[in-house]
Design a protein around this motif. Sequence first.
Motif, PDB file in Angstrom:
ATOM      1  N   TRP A 113       0.867  -1.189   0.000  1.00 36.86           N
ATOM      2  CA  TRP A 113       0.000   0.000   0.000  1.00 36.86           C
ATOM      3  C   TRP A 113       0.907   1.243   0.000  1.00 36.86           C
ATOM      4  CZ3 TRP A 113      -4.971   0.100  -1.027  1.00 36.86           C
ATOM      5  CH2 TRP A 113      -5.782  -1.000  -0.717  1.00 36.86           C
ATOM      6  N   GLY A 151      -4.294   4.076   1.438  1.00 36.80           N
ATOM      7  CA  GLY A 151      -4.221   2.737   2.033  1.00 36.80           C
ATOM      8  C   GLY A 151      -4.706   2.749   3.458  1.00 36.80           C
ATOM      9  N   ASN A 190       0.006   6.716   2.147  1.00 38.19           N
ATOM     10  CA  ASN A 190      -0.092   5.659   3.157  1.00 38.19           C
ATOM     11  C   ASN A 190       1.223   5.482   3.928  1.00 38.19           C
ATOM     12  OD1 ASN A 190      -1.876   3.572   4.238  1.00 38.19           O
ATOM     13  ND2 ASN A 190      -0.349   2.150   3.437  1.00 38.19           N
TER      14      ASN A 190
END
Length: 374
Positions: free
Chosen positions: A27, A32, A237
């Motif tokens: 991610w 994410g 993320n």
Amino acid sequence: MPRVYLSPPHVTGREAELVADAIASNWIAPLGPHVDAFEAELAHVAGVPYAVALSSGTAALHLALVVLGIGGGDEVACSGFTFAASANAITYSGATPFFVDATEGTWTLDPDLLDRAITSRQDAGASVRAVVAVDLYGQCCDYDALVEVCARHDVVLVQDAAESLGATYRGEPAGGQGALAAFSFNGNKIITTSGGGMLVSPEREWVEHARKLSTQAREPVAHYEHVEIGFNYRMSNLLAALGRAQLESLPERVATRRRTRDRYMELLGDVPGISFMPEAPYGTTNAWLTCVVIDPAAFGADREEVRLALEAEDIEARPLWKPMHLQPIFAANHAFGGDVSARLFERGLCVPSGSSLSDEDQDRVVETILRARR
Ligand SMILES: Cc1ncc(COP(=O)(O)O)c(C=O)c1O
């Protein structure tokens, strides 16, 4: 001896673990699960229901104004004693900032002066839409008074909480006082994502609109459809993973910075010509940066002589924010008051305050300050 920095990043716990988790899970492009979790955790800490993670505190302030529909032809009141980002964000929206000075007792936005300033601009025919109130050096503004002034003038209160994560106002966490509030996770802040910010609000619609605007304002269809101008302002993320790990130790970080501030006060508080930023009775500061005010006649050296003495010892110190009414770029903007912040700028110094500062390094700072006297 290694350089002593003003407020360097401080890795304390699971930073490497959570960033490694983001990488291992792939991610990394760009959103994410850590982004969602960081938003929920930060919202919880700030005591506000909705949050969107962004690329900077400046982006958060900008989107706050955009979702309020503020733009060209509007005016926004802004704390004059602040970092330029507070005012820059207003100009990005197309609105024009005017500046209002701080009180001596809090160094934050003066509610009575704000009242008079908005009245003056409204009497002149200006469309005043919002107030950007800045929680300075970790100390909240006097929000009860500001909320009342804003309600009276029908303007929205935007809280620039870039410096105040972990502070409190009347027992409540900083961030819940404005209709919208912006946090910063810039490298020098109490927690960092290397660069990042968060916009929080009790109004779900504003936060959801900001979320949409922050990823280029795509409409929810398969192709790229746009009905409004968007921005590339979302947090990744990877950085959210870093932020989550940093947030875990926020209470310890606040306690350490406050202890550092208290220790400076113990060691320097009785020295003639030295005083400190007052702590307002309505809350607790996170003591992001310890601010010292130097009266040159009583102390025997001025702020710049002290700063240079520290620099000669490889210790970073910075003058307090240069107020907006003294900045060349805002010279033509309206300003109300300005003497309080001008005097603090002339005499004030931020001294090393990071949560990783050792007592030994702090002692060096104190000894160097004392030796700067003529
Ligand atoms: C008062 C204030 N407002 C806004 C900002 C902007 O935050 P960022 O650097 O995350 O854009 C900062 C700090 O940098 C700040 O100190």
